[in-house]
Design an enzyme around this catalytic site. Structure first.
Site, PDB file in Angstrom:
ATOM      1  N   ASP A  97       0.818  -1.221   0.000  1.00  0.00           N
ATOM      2  CA  ASP A  97       0.000   0.000   0.000  1.00  0.00           C
ATOM      3  C   ASP A  97       0.853   1.274   0.000  1.00  0.00           C
ATOM      4  OD1 ASP A  97      -1.647  -2.154   0.723  1.00  0.00           O
ATOM      5  OD2 ASP A  97      -2.971  -0.882   1.926  1.00  0.00           O
ATOM      6  N   HIS A 145      -1.163   4.604  -0.444  1.00  0.00           N
ATOM      7  CA  HIS A 145      -2.167   5.505   0.146  1.00  0.00           C
ATOM      8  C   HIS A 145      -1.843   6.996   0.024  1.00  0.00           C
ATOM      9  CE1 HIS A 145      -5.184   2.790   1.544  1.00  0.00           C
ATOM     10  NE2 HIS A 145      -4.316   2.033   2.185  1.00  0.00           N
ATOM     11  N   ASP A 179      -4.089  -0.091  -3.533  1.00  0.00           N
ATOM     12  CA  ASP A 179      -4.242   0.966  -2.522  1.00  0.00           C
ATOM     13  C   ASP A 179      -3.252   2.109  -2.758  1.00  0.00           C
ATOM     14  OD1 ASP A 179      -6.338  -0.483  -1.498  1.00  0.00           O
ATOM     15  OD2 ASP A 179      -5.649  -0.410   0.575  1.00  0.00           O
ATOM     16  N   HIS A 227      -9.196  -0.048  -2.037  1.00  0.00           N
ATOM     17  CA  HIS A 227      -9.447   1.399  -2.126  1.00  0.00           C
ATOM     18  C   HIS A 227      -9.583   1.887  -3.566  1.00  0.00           C
ATOM     19  CE1 HIS A 227      -9.255   3.027   2.039  1.00  0.00           C
ATOM     20  NE2 HIS A 227      -8.755   1.819   2.246  1.00  0.00           N
TER      21      HIS A 227
END
Length: 305
Positions: free
Chosen positions: A51, A53, A79, A112
């Site tokens: 990830d 993010h 993500d 996500h």
């Protein structure tokens, strides 16, 4: 220097593209991604990343540690967006690299990469704030639907964002999914993006996330054996040390967002595999404060809390 190369340089400075450029980039990316399999083949050597993010300056640290694309062959496990301050620049840089060097960077979908989730965790609001309309969010979320669901390194290492599904025994069952849609609330595609391995579960358990499942060591053993793979590599869960092996080295979690949400205090890691699949984890810290943009010095928004 081509327009695309200029855009890559601009994005590396964490400067957003014009809306019209985003639209054109997404259309080009779609043509490439539509050809990829749900279980995308990846050759070694490759560097696997978890990830990100939207932590753009920490992703720059990642590239410092792992080397620049295309010199390094990269696989990102999803993500890319939400929670960090720079989801737009982070995702667009990765997408621009994908269009420029399609065989040197593989992007797969995380939980996500979804319209619904990004409306809650920051990417939608960021697009609105930076562009004054939802168009860029729309172009990007349309691309999310085209991202592959998993990758297979040298037929031996199965890579996925979240984990396994009780509906899936074989890789061929993943290949048969129609992925070009919003992430469903349940079912195989949802599970691949949402599930987590769990020590105290034998078999399958309910996930506290409200989507996907918890799965135990016996599930991993049987999946790896049936599909003739060495181990599973996944992301999706913060691990303070950057990576974590479970179930006698049958599955590893790789986490690549250091000091997650700018407050967790964790280190990050990437997994480098050479041509013989020998492993080296490269652990790294968050980018120093002085190398970050002005935005990151603002107090964290409510949804971190």
């Amino acid at each position: 220097m081509s327009d695309l190369d200029k855009q890559i340089e601009q994005l590396k400075r964490c400067e957003a593209l014009k809306e019209s450029e985003v639209k054109a980039l997404c259309l080009k990316a779609m043509e490439i991604l539509v050809e990829e399999s749900n279980v995308q083949r990846v050759d070694a050597p490759v560097t696997i990343c978890g990830d990100i993010h939207g932590q753009f300056y920490d992703m720059k640290e990642l590239f410092k540690v792992g080397g620049d694309c295309p010199k390094t062959n990269y696989l990102f496990l999803g993500d890319f967006v939400d929670r960090g301050f720079y989801s737009v620049e982070t995702f667009l840089l990765l997408l621009a690299l994908k269009v420029r060097y399609p065989d040197r960077i593989t992007l797969i979908r995380g939980n996500h990469e979804s319209r619904q989730i990004t409306q809650v965790y920051g990417f939608y609001d960021e697009c609105l704030r930076k562009y004054g309309s939802v168009n860029v969010w729309r172009y990007c979320t349309d691309i999310f639907d085209y991202l592959s669901l998993s990758a297979l390194v040298e037929n031996k290492i199965f890579c996925v964002h979240g984990g396994l599904s009780p509906a899936i025994m074989t890789l061929d069952q993943i290949r048969a999914i129609d992925r070009k849609q919003e992430v469903p609330h349940d079912g195989a595609m949802c599970d691949l993006l949402w599930s987590d391995p769990e020590d105290i579960v034998d078999g399958w358990g309910l996930s506290p996330r409200g989507a996907g499942f918890l799965f135990g060591g016996s599930v991993v053993t049987s999946f790896n054996h049936s599909n003739n793979i060495d181990y599973i590599c996944r992301a999706h869960q913060l691990v303070m040390e950057g990576y974590k092996w479970m179930f006698n080295s049958q599955i590893v979690t790789v986490w690549s967002a250091p000091n997650y949400c700018y407050r967790c205090g964790n280190v990050a890691a990437i997994l480098e595999l050479d041509e013989n699949l020998n492993k080296e984890f490269r652990v790294f810290d968050a980018a120093p404060q002085e190398s970050r943009g002005a935005l990151a010095k603002k107090p964290a928004p409510d949804y971190f809390l």
